[in-house]
Design an enzyme around this catalytic site. Structure first.
Site, PDB file in Angstrom:
ATOM      1  N   ASP A   1      49.016  -3.636  49.118  1.00 26.79           N
ATOM      2  CA  ASP A   1      49.512  -2.840  47.996  1.00 26.79           C
ATOM      3  C   ASP A   1      49.608  -3.682  46.727  1.00 26.79           C
ATOM      4  O   ASP A   1      49.247  -3.225  45.628  1.00 26.79           O
ATOM      5  CB  ASP A   1      50.888  -2.258  48.323  1.00 26.79           C
TER       6      ASP A   1
ATOM      7  N   THR B   1      59.546   5.765  52.740  1.00 26.44           N
ATOM      8  CA  THR B   1      58.413   4.853  52.806  1.00 26.44           C
ATOM      9  C   THR B   1      57.159   5.638  53.182  1.00 26.44           C
ATOM     10  O   THR B   1      57.242   6.764  53.697  1.00 26.44           O
ATOM     11  CB  THR B   1      58.684   3.724  53.830  1.00 26.44           C
ATOM     12  N   GLU B   2      56.000   5.075  52.892  1.00 27.49           N
ATOM     13  CA  GLU B   2      54.719   5.709  53.224  1.00 27.49           C
ATOM     14  C   GLU B   2      54.556   7.081  52.570  1.00 27.49           C
ATOM     15  O   GLU B   2      54.063   8.025  53.193  1.00 27.49           O
ATOM     16  CB  GLU B   2      54.544   5.827  54.748  1.00 27.49           C
ATOM     17  N   ILE B   3      54.981   7.192  51.311  1.00 29.94           N
ATOM     18  CA  ILE B   3      54.794   8.469  50.611  1.00 29.94           C
ATOM     19  C   ILE B   3      53.922   8.292  49.363  1.00 29.94           C
ATOM     20  O   ILE B   3      53.850   9.182  48.534  1.00 29.94           O
ATOM     21  CB  ILE B   3      56.137   9.154  50.267  1.00 29.94           C
ATOM     22  N   GLY B   4      53.265   7.139  49.257  1.00 27.45           N
ATOM     23  CA  GLY B   4      52.266   6.969  48.204  1.00 27.45           C
ATOM     24  C   GLY B   4      52.764   6.320  46.930  1.00 27.45           C
ATOM     25  O   GLY B   4      52.195   6.553  45.856  1.00 27.45           O
ATOM     26  N   LYS B   5      53.790   5.460  47.019  1.00 24.79           N
ATOM     27  CA  LYS B   5      54.273   4.781  45.804  1.00 24.79           C
ATOM     28  C   LYS B   5      53.183   3.936  45.167  1.00 24.79           C
ATOM     29  O   LYS B   5      53.029   3.927  43.943  1.00 24.79           O
ATOM     30  CB  LYS B   5      55.467   3.881  46.129  1.00 24.79           C
ATOM     31  N   THR B   6      52.444   3.206  45.993  1.00 27.91           N
ATOM     32  CA  THR B   6      51.402   2.332  45.443  1.00 27.91           C
ATOM     33  C   THR B   6      50.294   3.152  44.791  1.00 27.91           C
ATOM     34  O   THR B   6      49.831   2.836  43.688  1.00 27.91           O
ATOM     35  CB  THR B   6      50.810   1.431  46.534  1.00 27.91           C
ATOM     36  N   PHE B   7      49.889   4.213  45.457  1.00 25.85           N
ATOM     37  CA  PHE B   7      48.817   5.053  44.913  1.00 25.85           C
ATOM     38  C   PHE B   7      49.239   5.643  43.572  1.00 25.85           C
ATOM     39  O   PHE B   7      48.472   5.631  42.591  1.00 25.85           O
ATOM     40  CB  PHE B   7      48.465   6.161  45.902  1.00 25.85           C
TER      41      PHE B   7
ATOM     42  N   ALA C   1      60.066  -1.245  47.277  1.00 23.40           N
ATOM     43  CA  ALA C   1      59.679  -1.317  48.689  1.00 23.40           C
ATOM     44  C   ALA C   1      60.495  -0.287  49.452  1.00 23.40           C
ATOM     45  O   ALA C   1      61.719  -0.215  49.293  1.00 23.40           O
ATOM     46  CB  ALA C   1      59.936  -2.717  49.242  1.00 23.40           C
TER      47      ALA C   1
ATOM     48  N   LYS D   1      54.925  -6.055  42.121  1.00 20.53           N
ATOM     49  CA  LYS D   1      55.613  -5.656  43.356  1.00 20.53           C
ATOM     50  C   LYS D   1      56.445  -6.851  43.812  1.00 20.53           C
ATOM     51  O   LYS D   1      55.952  -7.723  44.546  1.00 20.53           O
ATOM     52  CB  LYS D   1      54.607  -5.237  44.430  1.00 20.53           C
TER      53      LYS D   1
ATOM     54  N   SER E   1      56.223  -6.424  52.331  1.00 15.13           N
ATOM     55  CA  SER E   1      56.095  -6.755  53.744  1.00 15.13           C
ATOM     56  C   SER E   1      54.699  -6.335  54.201  1.00 15.13           C
ATOM     57  O   SER E   1      53.914  -5.822  53.415  1.00 15.13           O
ATOM     58  CB  SER E   1      57.172  -6.044  54.566  1.00 15.13           C
TER      59      SER E   1
ATOM     60  N   PRO F   1      47.445  16.115  44.640  1.00 20.12           N
ATOM     61  CA  PRO F   1      47.027  16.674  45.926  1.00 20.12           C
ATOM     62  C   PRO F   1      46.627  15.570  46.894  1.00 20.12           C
ATOM     63  O   PRO F   1      46.422  14.415  46.498  1.00 20.12           O
ATOM     64  CB  PRO F   1      45.816  17.545  45.550  1.00 20.12           C
TER      65      PRO F   1
ATOM     66  N   GLU G   1      56.800  -1.752  41.256  1.00 20.65           N
ATOM     67  CA  GLU G   1      56.888  -0.907  42.452  1.00 20.65           C
ATOM     68  C   GLU G   1      57.908  -1.462  43.437  1.00 20.65           C
ATOM     69  O   GLU G   1      57.911  -2.644  43.761  1.00 20.65           O
ATOM     70  CB  GLU G   1      55.530  -0.809  43.143  1.00 20.65           C
TER      71      GLU G   1
END
Length: 228
Positions: free
Chosen positions: A58, A15-21, A120, A41, A45, A207, A118
């Protein structure tokens, strides 16, 4: 699910590794190729109430990136307020969460040329005490894109995920290296190893981005030929 259009599930090594971006950037890259794209999505949560309705940031970003008119409920039909694992959030509000619920709530726009879905958390995020998100993806036969969060431990996390995707007979259409947490020691060595060992094309190396408002710029860095 029988459909001729590509349905691509975006998962991550954590989690928090940029899936949405990355999902936004993929959507924008496809839009730049004149594709009609929907970003969905199914579960989110960490939502806030907007005029009494729960909305996740997101999911809103995916809605904004898409070039189809989608209601928020189409983009994110299952939404929870606390920033916790979805199965725990569902238990707190007495809501059933399983693969059948996801399938029932997934609305694929007929006019879409491609749908980016995407996930979760990571690949094996639980839906309940028996099922994982990956079980649902397997049942639907979605193609998969893996976002590798480039940090210490990513080689192990990436290959565990890849091996399980392979075990389920799913097609890994590509992966993206995302430096969501900034620079990484020996980054080139890690990238080289991943390129040699992940049996799918690297769609891009992203990057670290100071601002989340760079999806169009990052879209130019992605090679989406495997998706079109």
């Amino acid at each position: 699910m029988n459909t001729a259009k590509p349905l691509i599930f975006v998962t991550g090594t954590d989690t928090e590794i940029g899936k949405t971006f990355v999902s936004r950037s993929i959507i924008r890259a496809l839009v730049a190729k004149n594709k009609r794209v929907a970003g969905l999505k199914p579960i989110a949560s960490d939502a806030q109430r907007v005029q009494g309705v729960l909305q996740n940031e997101d999911a809103l970003e995916l809605q904004k990136a898409s070039n189809l008119e989608l209601s928020y409920e189409q983009v994110n039909p299952i939404c929870f307020e606390p920033a916790i694992a979805p199965h725990i959030a569902a238990d707190l509000v007495g809501q059933q969460l399983n693969g059948d619920v996801l399938t029932t709530n997934l609305v694929v726009p007929e006019e879409a040329d491609c749908v980016i879905i995407e996930g979760a958390g990571g690949w094996l995020t639980p839906l309940n005490q028996q099922e994982t998100y990956a079980d649902w993806v397997e049942s639907q036969g979605f193609e998969v894109i893996l976002v590798v969060g480039m940090k210490l431990g990513c080689l192990n996390h990436a290959m565990l995920t890849v091996r399980d995707i392979e075990r389920r007979g799913l097609k890994l259409v590509g992966w993206v290296a995302n430096f969501a947490q900034g620079e990484m020691n020996k980054a080139e060595d890690n990238l080289h190893w991943l390129k040699q060992n992940i049996p799918a094309p690297c769609l891009g190396i992203v990057p670290f981005q100071e601002s989340p408002d760079c999806a169009d710029k990052v879209a130019e860095l992605l090679d989406i030929s495997a998706l079109t």
